[in-house]
Scaffold this motif. Sequence first.
Motif, PDB file in Angstrom:
ATOM      1  N   LEU A 276      -5.905  -4.376   8.014  1.00 31.29           N
ATOM      2  CA  LEU A 276      -6.502  -4.021   6.736  1.00 31.29           C
ATOM      3  C   LEU A 276      -8.011  -4.063   6.913  1.00 31.29           C
ATOM      4  O   LEU A 276      -8.542  -4.925   7.621  1.00 31.29           O
TER       5      LEU A 276
ATOM      6  N   ALA B 117       0.851  -1.201   0.000  1.00 27.90           N
ATOM      7  CA  ALA B 117       0.000   0.000   0.000  1.00 27.90           C
ATOM      8  C   ALA B 117       0.883   1.245   0.000  1.00 27.90           C
ATOM      9  O   ALA B 117       1.804   1.365   0.810  1.00 27.90           O
TER      10      ALA B 117
ATOM     11  N   ALA C 213      -6.245  -0.271   2.886  1.00 30.31           N
ATOM     12  CA  ALA C 213      -5.183   0.044   3.837  1.00 30.31           C
ATOM     13  C   ALA C 213      -5.696   1.139   4.770  1.00 30.31           C
ATOM     14  O   ALA C 213      -5.969   2.251   4.331  1.00 30.31           O
TER      15      ALA C 213
ATOM     16  N   ALA D 172       0.516  -0.280   6.301  1.00 34.74           N
ATOM     17  CA  ALA D 172      -0.329  -1.470   6.189  1.00 34.74           C
ATOM     18  C   ALA D 172       0.537  -2.704   5.957  1.00 34.74           C
ATOM     19  O   ALA D 172       1.660  -2.603   5.439  1.00 34.74           O
TER      20      ALA D 172
END
Length: 419
Positions: free
Chosen positions: A191, A159, A227, A232
Amino acid sequence: MKNKFKHTFRLSFLAVFLVLTGCACTSTSCEVQAAENTASKTETKAVPEIGHLQDFGEPNVKHLARQLRRLKNGKLPENGRINIIQFGDSHTASDTFTGPLREQLQQEYGNAGIGWITPMNVRGQGHKLVSFESKGWTLTSSRAETSLIFPMGGYIATADRAGARITIDLREESTDEYKVSFWLRGSPAPLGLTDGTGRKVKLHISRSDKDWALAHAKVKLPFTIEALTRNAPLLGGIWLEKTNNKGVLVSPIGANGLRQSVWFKWQKNWTDQLRHTSPDVVIIAYGTNEAFNPDLDIKDMKNMLHDGIKQVRQAAPKAVIVLLGAPDTVDKKRPATAVCNSTQPEKYKEMRQAQKEVAQVEKLLYWDWQQAMGGDCQMLPWNANGLVSNDLIHFTGKGYEVSAKMFYKDFINYLEDLR
């Protein structure tokens, strides 16, 4: 006394002979060489075969035949379903070979879902069952990058920012519920997951997880991964199976331009993820890109294939391993002559022979794709019939479908003969 002298002389002569013939090798290469020597002595024996499929002694094939029979008769097999994974190059990555194979198997034995998919969309590749949309994620591939943490499949999605999203949808509408598993690594930050019913869950891994770890959820597609923070976790692959359906899963795990040596660019314990999927069949389908490599060292290629197969055997001791001999191909850079196979890549014949020798030594099932096509130099006739693209390397959708049907027929017929 004379007998003792003769025995000592023979041993001494043998020792000198081994030195002079250069039998200095590592334990692994010596084991392979010894196995190949043994195989060469027995290759004249009858090998069970049907169509273009040969059985060089695959130890799990009768077990697989029984499992398929149970599934067809409405009984659950040992793993609850039959899971087939194919590793390969562009012939695999497009899902145009595995797609028709999946369709035939699921029509006959039931649809258990989708199996393994890439963590996000991959340019130039596709999947017959699912589509991807992504914003704010970057994909890294082991085809072009080197990393010590590539998981099985060789893809990592990262991400770039909070709010980055990946949406995965079915190409055909369905109300089925799926169990979805995500391979995550790195940050314990969660997430976000929103499925097709609006249900929201958070996916996360433990702070103590330093390797790829699994997070699970039940979803109805489409679903979106988000994310929630810039930090993330990495996403290394996704597994989708229906929660209530028995049947077959067929997963294409490949990328354009790959050689089997890519396995050694993945983390050393990548087969831990293979073990988790409990495969019943592992298909190995490389060779085309090896053939186009003029610097290919056949001995190195064989050793890597031997080592890779041993890794798979250790991770999935009950799985049937099938080696697909590379299909026919043409190197358009080579000048055409009256001799048809002069247009094949320089290393093609050696590479195919090496594949077959490895299949024999490792006691695999071996399917000869080229011979199924009709033998040497079939790319031009197949191209004329709309089965091969104009690059004379890849097949059209119809060509892959024809190839998959030929493989399916030989594979299933052989298994049925064993019952």
